[in-house]
Design a protein around this motif. Structure first.
Motif, short mmCIF file in Angstrom:
data_model
loop_
_atom_site.label_atom_id
_atom_site.label_comp_id
_atom_site.label_asym_id
_atom_site.label_seq_id
_atom_site.Cartn_x
_atom_site.Cartn_y
_atom_site.Cartn_z
N THR A 1 -11.16 -7.24 9.15
CA THR A 1 -10.11 -6.73 8.37
C THR A 1 -10.50 -6.04 6.83
O THR A 1 -10.32 -5.04 6.42
N LEU A 2 -11.46 -7.23 6.50
CA LEU A 2 -12.05 -6.66 5.04
C LEU A 2 -13.26 -5.63 5.02
O LEU A 2 -13.09 -4.56 4.17
N LEU A 3 -13.94 -5.81 5.97
CA LEU A 3 -15.18 -4.92 6.35
C LEU A 3 -15.03 -3.60 6.67
O LEU A 3 -15.80 -2.59 6.69
N HIS A 4 -13.70 -3.22 6.90
CA HIS A 4 -13.50 -2.07 7.48
C HIS A 4 -13.22 -0.94 6.20
O HIS A 4 -13.08 0.41 6.49
N GLY B 1 -12.87 -3.07 -16.16
CA GLY B 1 -13.80 -3.53 -14.94
C GLY B 1 -13.53 -5.08 -14.27
O GLY B 1 -13.08 -4.92 -13.02
N PRO B 2 -13.31 -5.97 -15.09
CA PRO B 2 -12.94 -7.22 -14.54
C PRO B 2 -11.66 -7.11 -13.86
O PRO B 2 -11.60 -8.01 -12.97
N LEU B 3 -10.62 -6.47 -14.46
CA LEU B 3 -9.36 -6.38 -14.01
C LEU B 3 -9.56 -5.71 -12.39
O LEU B 3 -8.96 -6.09 -11.39
N LEU B 4 -10.32 -4.75 -12.41
CA LEU B 4 -10.71 -3.92 -11.03
C LEU B 4 -11.26 -4.80 -9.78
O LEU B 4 -10.73 -4.87 -8.77
N VAL B 5 -12.02 -5.74 -10.53
CA VAL B 5 -12.89 -6.54 -9.31
C VAL B 5 -11.76 -7.64 -9.18
O VAL B 5 -11.80 -8.08 -7.88
N LEU B 6 -11.04 -8.29 -9.97
CA LEU B 6 -9.93 -9.32 -9.67
C LEU B 6 -8.90 -8.72 -8.77
O LEU B 6 -8.66 -9.41 -7.77
N GLY B 7 -8.52 -7.33 -9.04
CA GLY B 7 -7.51 -6.77 -8.28
C GLY B 7 -8.02 -6.58 -6.61
O GLY B 7 -7.38 -6.94 -6.11
N ALA B 8 -9.24 -6.41 -6.73
CA ALA B 8 -9.89 -6.13 -5.34
C ALA B 8 -9.90 -7.55 -4.45
O ALA B 8 -9.65 -7.84 -3.14
N VAL B 9 -10.36 -8.62 -5.29
CA VAL B 9 -10.37 -10.00 -4.65
C VAL B 9 -8.90 -10.28 -4.21
O VAL B 9 -8.62 -10.92 -3.30
N VAL B 10 -7.83 -10.17 -5.14
CA VAL B 10 -6.62 -10.53 -4.77
C VAL B 10 -6.03 -9.92 -3.80
O VAL B 10 -5.35 -10.42 -2.74
N ALA B 11 -6.22 -8.49 -3.39
CA ALA B 11 -5.73 -7.53 -2.52
C ALA B 11 -6.52 -8.16 -1.26
O ALA B 11 -5.85 -7.94 -0.24
N GLY B 12 -7.56 -8.41 -1.09
CA GLY B 12 -8.55 -8.80 0.04
C GLY B 12 -7.98 -10.22 0.32
O GLY B 12 -7.57 -10.08 1.59
N LEU C 1 -3.25 -1.62 3.83
CA LEU C 1 -4.47 -1.97 3.69
C LEU C 1 -5.26 -0.79 2.66
O LEU C 1 -6.13 -0.87 1.97
N ILE C 2 -4.48 0.47 2.39
CA ILE C 2 -4.78 1.05 1.26
C ILE C 2 -5.05 0.79 0.10
O ILE C 2 -5.76 1.28 -0.68
N ILE C 3 -4.05 -0.36 -0.26
CA ILE C 3 -4.08 -0.84 -1.63
C ILE C 3 -5.64 -1.42 -1.69
O ILE C 3 -6.30 -1.16 -2.70
N PHE C 4 -5.88 -2.45 -0.50
CA PHE C 4 -7.17 -2.96 -0.73
C PHE C 4 -8.48 -2.18 -0.88
O PHE C 4 -9.24 -2.19 -1.63
N PHE C 5 -8.16 -1.13 0.11
CA PHE C 5 -9.37 -0.01 0.31
C PHE C 5 -9.83 0.61 -1.04
O PHE C 5 -10.68 0.71 -1.52
N THR C 6 -8.56 0.83 -1.79
CA THR C 6 -8.98 2.01 -2.98
C THR C 6 -9.31 0.83 -4.18
O THR C 6 -10.21 1.15 -4.70
N LEU C 7 -9.04 -0.42 -4.12
CA LEU C 7 -9.25 -1.37 -4.91
C LEU C 7 -10.62 -1.51 -4.97
O LEU C 7 -11.77 -1.86 -5.80
#
Length: 418
Positions: free
Chosen positions: A73-76, A251-262, A290-296
């Motif tokens: 799901t994440l690797l897609h 940058g840190p918020l973008l990375v954190l947002g991707a982790v939370v979305a994942g 998943l569009i949210i996770f993919f974008t982040l």
């Protein structure tokens, strides 16, 4: 991951150097080339590594394995990341200089179209070998035509077909960006709305018959299914200075947002499977949320690439490693399914002996090593341009045994003016 959940590849290469010197014989203004983006190399390497991991995870487990599908799901994200990266690189190279669609098409289609046909024929022939030559000749030849038209020669080949569609439409995309200068946020908004509409249809498919039904059955090989990510990458490259400022500030918020979305994406997957949704369906790349996770994750990967290549010096060991990994990534992408198929007969016995997790690790390392070796070989044989879209690498064997003397060393090449 199912067989139509494939990874991606971008063959566009950033060959960016320092400002070119003025020509002494003329009064031409100084011509400059934009800086080389080492973060793009790192972005590409990380994403390609995840493509291989996605396919190895799928190939090392059964389709209804919940843990495997949760990882997939994440690797897609890989296919969307590469379509965004493709548009990003093309716009970065073309936006601020005169553009000829005919020249662009001639160069791009040669660099990817010929390898696409060559490798499609290779995998088509390999499928005949796997079938012990039982397929009738005329049927096999017609299947080759269909495979080339639909990107189905092997499960990763469709990505090159979509990439060529991006190339075909790129002149229109460039005109759109120029015509809507100052309103790109609205372009992204409309594109996002269209993407969500498509994702809804993908999860609630209409009933099509005939030719329309065939198109819908192969919608994963049509660029419209990924148009938001193409436009996202294009707009990001057009506004690169603003993107870099945002990365520096947030940058840190973008990375954190991707982790939370994942984490939330995996949670939703587990919740859905607990309520009876088949795991292979729950990990579908076209799930709307998943569009949210993919974008982040795309933004996070660019951020990590920027951090990892900050103050990068040209010619350093790290820069050469990034260049090497980026250069060989296309070959790894093309070859890794073949390597995985060669290992396939030993996967189940290995999984029974050492467990699924360790089996996946061993298979991943083996597939990467075999693919990298194959990519290295194909870069060093005549016809490399038809296999990899890049000229043949010639080995200087004298360099293996010591440095050249000053008299032997060639004069440094000047940076071309354009």
């Amino acid at each position: 991951m199912t067989q139509d959940d494939r990874g991606t590849v971008n063959t566009a290469t950033l060959t960016i150097a320092d400002p070119s010197p003025e020509t002494p014989e003329s009064a031409q203004p100084r011509k400059t080339k934009r800086p080389y983006l080492y973060q793009v190399d790192l972005f590409r390497i990380i994403t390609f590594a995840c493509v291989v991991l996605d396919h190895v995870t799928s190939g090392s487990t059964v389709p209804d394995n919940v843990a495997s599908n949760a990882v997939q799901t994440l690797l897609h994200f890989t296919r969307l990341a590469f379509f965004a990266l493709t548009a990003f690189v093309l716009v970065y190279q073309s936006a601020r200089k005169p553009f000829s669609a005919r020249t662009f098409w001639r160069r791009r289609f040669m660099l990817i179209g010929i390898p696409y046909v060559v490798w499609s024929v290779f995998y088509w022939a390999y499928s005949i070998v796997l079938g012990n030559f039982q397929e009738p000749v005329l049927h096999a030849l017609w299947r080759l035509v269909i495979d080339i038209a639909t990107g189905e020669a092997w499960y990763q080949m469709y990505f090159l077909l979509v990439t060529m569609q991006v190339y075909l439409l790129f002149p229109l995309l460039l005109k759109l960006l120029r015509a809507t200068e100052g309103h790109h946020r609205w372009v992204l908004a409309v594109s996002g709305a269209l993407q969500l509409g498509f994702l809804y249809l993908a999860m609630h498919p209409p009933t099509f018959t005939g030719f329309a039904g065939q198109i819908w059955a192969h919608i994963y090989a049509v660029v419209f299914a990924y148009q938001f990510y193409v436009i996202l990458g294009a707009v990001a490259a057009w506004h690169l200075a603003a993107v870099d400022r945002a990365v520096k500030r947030f940058g840190p918020l973008l990375v954190l947002g991707a982790v939370v979305a994942g984490v939330l994406s995996v949670w939703d997957f587990l919740r859905s499977t607990a309520h009876g949704l088949p795991p292979w369906q729950g990990s579908n790349v076209f799930m709307p949320h998943l569009i949210i996770f993919f974008t982040l994750i795309i933004a996070a990967l660019y951020t990590l690439g920027t951090w990892g290549t900050a103050n990068q010096q040209p010619g350093s060991l790290k820069a050469r490693m990034l260049s090497y990994g980026s250069d060989r990534s296309f070959g790894v992408f093309l070859l890794h399914p073949f390597a995985l198929q060669l290992i396939a007969p030993w996967i189940i016995p290995m999984g029974n002996a050492i467990g699924t997790l360790w089996c996946t690790v061993v298979v991943y390392v083996s597939v990467m090593a075999m693919s990298l070796f194959g990519a290295e070989v194909t870069r060093r044989v005549p016809g490399s341009i038809w296999l990899n879209g890049r000229p043949m690498v010639r080995t200087d064997f004298r360099a293996l045994f010591g440095r050249r003397t000053a008299e032997e060393s060639p004069a440094p090449e000047k940076t071309p003016a354009a």
